[in-house]
Design a protein around this motif. Sequence first.
Motif, PDB file in Angstrom:
ATOM      1  N   ASP A 119      73.535  39.382  60.498  1.00 31.27           N
ATOM      2  CA  ASP A 119      74.376  39.354  61.685  1.00 31.27           C
ATOM      3  C   ASP A 119      75.597  38.518  61.284  1.00 31.27           C
ATOM      4  N   ASP A 120      76.731  39.168  61.016  1.00 30.30           N
ATOM      5  CA  ASP A 120      77.815  38.392  60.399  1.00 30.30           C
ATOM      6  C   ASP A 120      78.557  37.480  61.375  1.00 30.30           C
ATOM      7  N   GLU A 121      78.191  37.560  62.646  1.00 33.04           N
ATOM      8  CA  GLU A 121      78.677  36.548  63.582  1.00 33.04           C
ATOM      9  C   GLU A 121      77.997  35.203  63.306  1.00 33.04           C
ATOM     10  N   LEU A 122      76.784  35.272  62.774  1.00 35.92           N
ATOM     11  CA  LEU A 122      75.968  34.064  62.626  1.00 35.92           C
ATOM     12  C   LEU A 122      75.758  33.601  61.191  1.00 35.92           C
ATOM     13  N   PHE A 123      75.796  34.550  60.236  1.00 34.80           N
ATOM     14  CA  PHE A 123      75.423  34.199  58.860  1.00 34.80           C
ATOM     15  C   PHE A 123      76.389  34.730  57.815  1.00 34.80           C
ATOM     16  N   ASP A 124      76.479  33.961  56.721  1.00 33.68           N
ATOM     17  CA  ASP A 124      77.104  34.418  55.484  1.00 33.68           C
ATOM     18  C   ASP A 124      76.044  34.345  54.394  1.00 33.68           C
ATOM     19  N   TYR A 125      76.209  35.144  53.337  1.00 29.16           N
ATOM     20  CA  TYR A 125      75.332  34.985  52.183  1.00 29.16           C
ATOM     21  C   TYR A 125      75.663  33.679  51.468  1.00 29.16           C
ATOM     22  N   GLY A 126      74.660  33.069  50.859  1.00 30.51           N
ATOM     23  CA  GLY A 126      74.883  31.918  49.998  1.00 30.51           C
ATOM     24  C   GLY A 126      75.654  32.365  48.763  1.00 30.51           C
ATOM     25  N   PRO A 127      76.133  31.417  47.963  1.00 25.88           N
ATOM     26  CA  PRO A 127      77.028  31.764  46.854  1.00 25.88           C
ATOM     27  C   PRO A 127      76.362  32.526  45.707  1.00 25.88           C
ATOM     28  N   ASP A 128      75.068  32.366  45.480  1.00 27.29           N
ATOM     29  CA  ASP A 128      74.459  32.924  44.275  1.00 27.29           C
ATOM     30  C   ASP A 128      73.410  33.964  44.588  1.00 27.29           C
ATOM     31  N   TYR A 129      73.859  35.133  45.007  1.00 21.81           N
ATOM     32  CA  TYR A 129      72.867  36.173  45.260  1.00 21.81           C
ATOM     33  C   TYR A 129      73.279  37.468  44.575  1.00 21.81           C
ATOM     34  N   ARG A 130      72.291  38.332  44.364  1.00 25.08           N
ATOM     35  CA  ARG A 130      72.545  39.688  43.887  1.00 25.08           C
ATOM     36  C   ARG A 130      71.697  40.628  44.708  1.00 25.08           C
ATOM     37  N   ASN A 131      72.081  41.882  44.707  1.00 23.46           N
ATOM     38  CA  ASN A 131      71.305  42.872  45.443  1.00 23.46           C
ATOM     39  C   ASN A 131      70.240  43.484  44.551  1.00 23.46           C
ATOM     40  N   LEU A 132      69.011  43.430  45.024  1.00 23.48           N
ATOM     41  CA  LEU A 132      67.931  44.163  44.364  1.00 23.48           C
ATOM     42  C   LEU A 132      67.783  45.472  45.124  1.00 23.48           C
ATOM     43  N   THR A 133      67.851  46.572  44.413  1.00 22.20           N
ATOM     44  CA  THR A 133      67.704  47.865  45.086  1.00 22.20           C
ATOM     45  C   THR A 133      66.356  48.477  44.734  1.00 22.20           C
ATOM     46  N   LEU A 134      65.623  48.873  45.765  1.00 16.80           N
ATOM     47  CA  LEU A 134      64.309  49.475  45.577  1.00 16.80           C
ATOM     48  C   LEU A 134      64.405  50.957  45.947  1.00 16.80           C
ATOM     49  N   HIS A 135      64.086  51.799  44.995  1.00 17.22           N
ATOM     50  CA  HIS A 135      64.122  53.247  45.236  1.00 17.22           C
ATOM     51  C   HIS A 135      62.701  53.765  45.391  1.00 17.22           C
ATOM     52  N   TYR A 136      62.422  54.369  46.533  1.00 14.40           N
ATOM     53  CA  TYR A 136      61.074  54.866  46.826  1.00 14.40           C
ATOM     54  C   TYR A 136      61.099  56.386  46.943  1.00 14.40           C
ATOM     55  N   GLY A 137      59.889  56.947  46.913  1.00 17.51           N
ATOM     56  CA  GLY A 137      59.752  58.380  47.183  1.00 17.51           C
ATOM     57  C   GLY A 137      60.300  59.237  46.069  1.00 17.51           C
ATOM     58  N   CYS A 138      60.186  58.771  44.815  1.00 13.93           N
ATOM     59  CA  CYS A 138      60.605  59.601  43.689  1.00 13.93           C
ATOM     60  C   CYS A 138      59.387  60.463  43.310  1.00 13.93           C
ATOM     61  N   PRO A 139      59.604  61.717  42.901  1.00 12.47           N
ATOM     62  CA  PRO A 139      58.471  62.596  42.586  1.00 12.47           C
ATOM     63  C   PRO A 139      57.559  61.975  41.530  1.00 12.47           C
ATOM     64  N   ALA A 140      56.247  62.239  41.643  1.00 10.14           N
ATOM     65  CA  ALA A 140      55.286  61.703  40.690  1.00 10.14           C
ATOM     66  C   ALA A 140      55.681  62.085  39.275  1.00 10.14           C
ATOM     67  N   ASN A 141      55.565  61.152  38.371  1.00 15.68           N
ATOM     68  CA  ASN A 141      55.881  61.347  36.948  1.00 15.68           C
ATOM     69  C   ASN A 141      57.363  61.617  36.656  1.00 15.68           C
ATOM     70  N   SER A 142      58.221  61.355  37.630  1.00 16.09           N
ATOM     71  CA  SER A 142      59.658  61.480  37.336  1.00 16.09           C
ATOM     72  C   SER A 142      60.114  60.259  36.538  1.00 16.09           C
ATOM     73  N   LEU A 143      59.313  59.221  36.553  1.00 13.87           N
ATOM     74  CA  LEU A 143      59.638  58.011  35.796  1.00 13.87           C
ATOM     75  C   LEU A 143      58.477  57.703  34.861  1.00 13.87           C
ATOM     76  N   SER A 144      58.810  57.266  33.684  1.00 12.41           N
ATOM     77  CA  SER A 144      57.755  56.816  32.784  1.00 12.41           C
ATOM     78  C   SER A 144      57.335  55.421  33.218  1.00 12.41           C
ATOM     79  N   ALA A 145      56.061  55.127  33.046  1.00 15.89           N
ATOM     80  CA  ALA A 145      55.550  53.821  33.440  1.00 15.89           C
ATOM     81  C   ALA A 145      56.199  52.697  32.639  1.00 15.89           C
ATOM     82  N   THR A 146      56.854  53.051  31.551  1.00 16.48           N
ATOM     83  CA  THR A 146      57.528  52.014  30.765  1.00 16.48           C
ATOM     84  C   THR A 146      58.991  51.833  31.181  1.00 16.48           C
ATOM     85  N   ASN A 147      59.435  52.629  32.143  1.00 12.89           N
ATOM     86  CA  ASN A 147      60.797  52.455  32.671  1.00 12.89           C
ATOM     87  C   ASN A 147      60.974  51.046  33.240  1.00 12.89           C
ATOM     88  N   PRO A 148      62.107  50.404  32.968  1.00 11.71           N
ATOM     89  CA  PRO A 148      62.312  49.091  33.583  1.00 11.71           C
ATOM     90  C   PRO A 148      62.239  49.209  35.102  1.00 11.71           C
TER      91      PRO A 148
END
Length: 260
Positions: A119-148
């Motif tokens: 709520d940007d009326e009330l909060f700002d992010y602190g100085p040291d943050y990054r966005n972690l993005t989580l991708h869900y619902g990818c087809p089975a085996n579209s990624l190797s288990a060794t993928n970062p």
Amino acid sequence: MVSQLHYHSSFLVSLACLVILFEIPPCLGSVEDYTACNIQFKCGTITAGFPFWGDDRPEGCGHPKLLLNCSESNTTMEIMNIKYRILSLNSGTQTLRIAREDYLNGPCPSKVLSSTTLDDELFDYGPDYRNLTLHYGCPANSLSATNPGYFPCTIDGTNNRDAYAALDASTDILGLCSTTVVVPILAIVTSSQDFTNFSKVEEALRRGFDVKWKVDNEECKDCMGSNGACGYDSSSNQTTCYCKDQSSGSRTCSPSGTCQ
Ligand SMILES: *[C@@H]1O[C@H](CO)[C@@H](O)[C@H](O)[C@H]1NC(C)=O
Ligand SMILES: *[C@@H]1O[C@H](CO)[C@@H](O)[C@H](O)[C@H]1NC(C)=O
Ligand SMILES: *[C@@H]1O[C@H](CO)[C@@H](O)[C@H](O)[C@H]1NC(C)=O
Ligand SMILES: *[C@@H]1O[C@H](CO)[C@@H](O)[C@H](O)[C@H]1NC(C)=O
Ligand SMILES: *[C@@H]1O[C@H](CO)[C@@H](O)[C@H](O)[C@H]1NC(C)=O
């Protein structure tokens, strides 16, 4: 003679009343606000005063949206309908370290949720943050288990059980995944490595991120400096000061503990 004198004195009394009415700010009596707002919110390791309220600290002692909830020694708070655990609170720097309650046990919650927005009326992010993005619902085996950043996570009851975490990238590199959730994390947690080690993702989510609250503290400092207790007047949407005699309406209290 008598009636004329009477007339004169009642005129003077009326005049004095008018002067009082117009010259003195509206010092209003209120129901035990001074006593109530001197109480701090205390829960586990968290202690909070103005601009927060909740638990023993009643409504009116803080901003309506800054409600803290104490449960089993854990403090939580909602921001834009998402529940966060409060890990620490620093009133000097007006900073909260918060972690999403739904991600405290890892990146595969029972139901997939929405991205963090402040709520940007009330909060700002602190100085040291990054966005972690989580991708869900990818087809089975579209990624190797060794993928970062790879992790298995079934959502929405489909067979699309592959998921992965990436830094900053809000676009799905595969172009196959159905849901994206962005969660801020502390930059220091990720500075020296990518997510080849999956426990780093869990750690990043558990350690949370910093937000700074914006509610102006100067007025409250003046109030507390005069031995008043800070509160929030929800009809004017402003910080207010409660004095020892339970009056309020001015920025500070007089030495005798009354609104001035
Ligand atoms: C506080 O948190 C508990 C546990 O999560 C929840 O059951 C309760 O409804 C919350 N209370 C308020 C006032 O939000
Ligand atoms: C928070 O609550 C959980 C149970 O939901 C409990 O296991 C944990 O010890 C609590 N944390 C603290 C800091 O008390
Ligand atoms: C994080 O993502 C939000 C939108 O989801 C964006 O506004 C913000 O600039 C991003 N921050 C960083 C440090 O990338
Ligand atoms: C992964 O990271 C965790 C926590 O930082 C660490 O304890 C563990 O040894 C690491 N594992 C590998 C295989 O590097
Ligand atoms: C105070 O805030 C509420 C809700 O945001 C709004 O409806 C109301 O008009 C505001 N009052 C004043 C005096 O600004």
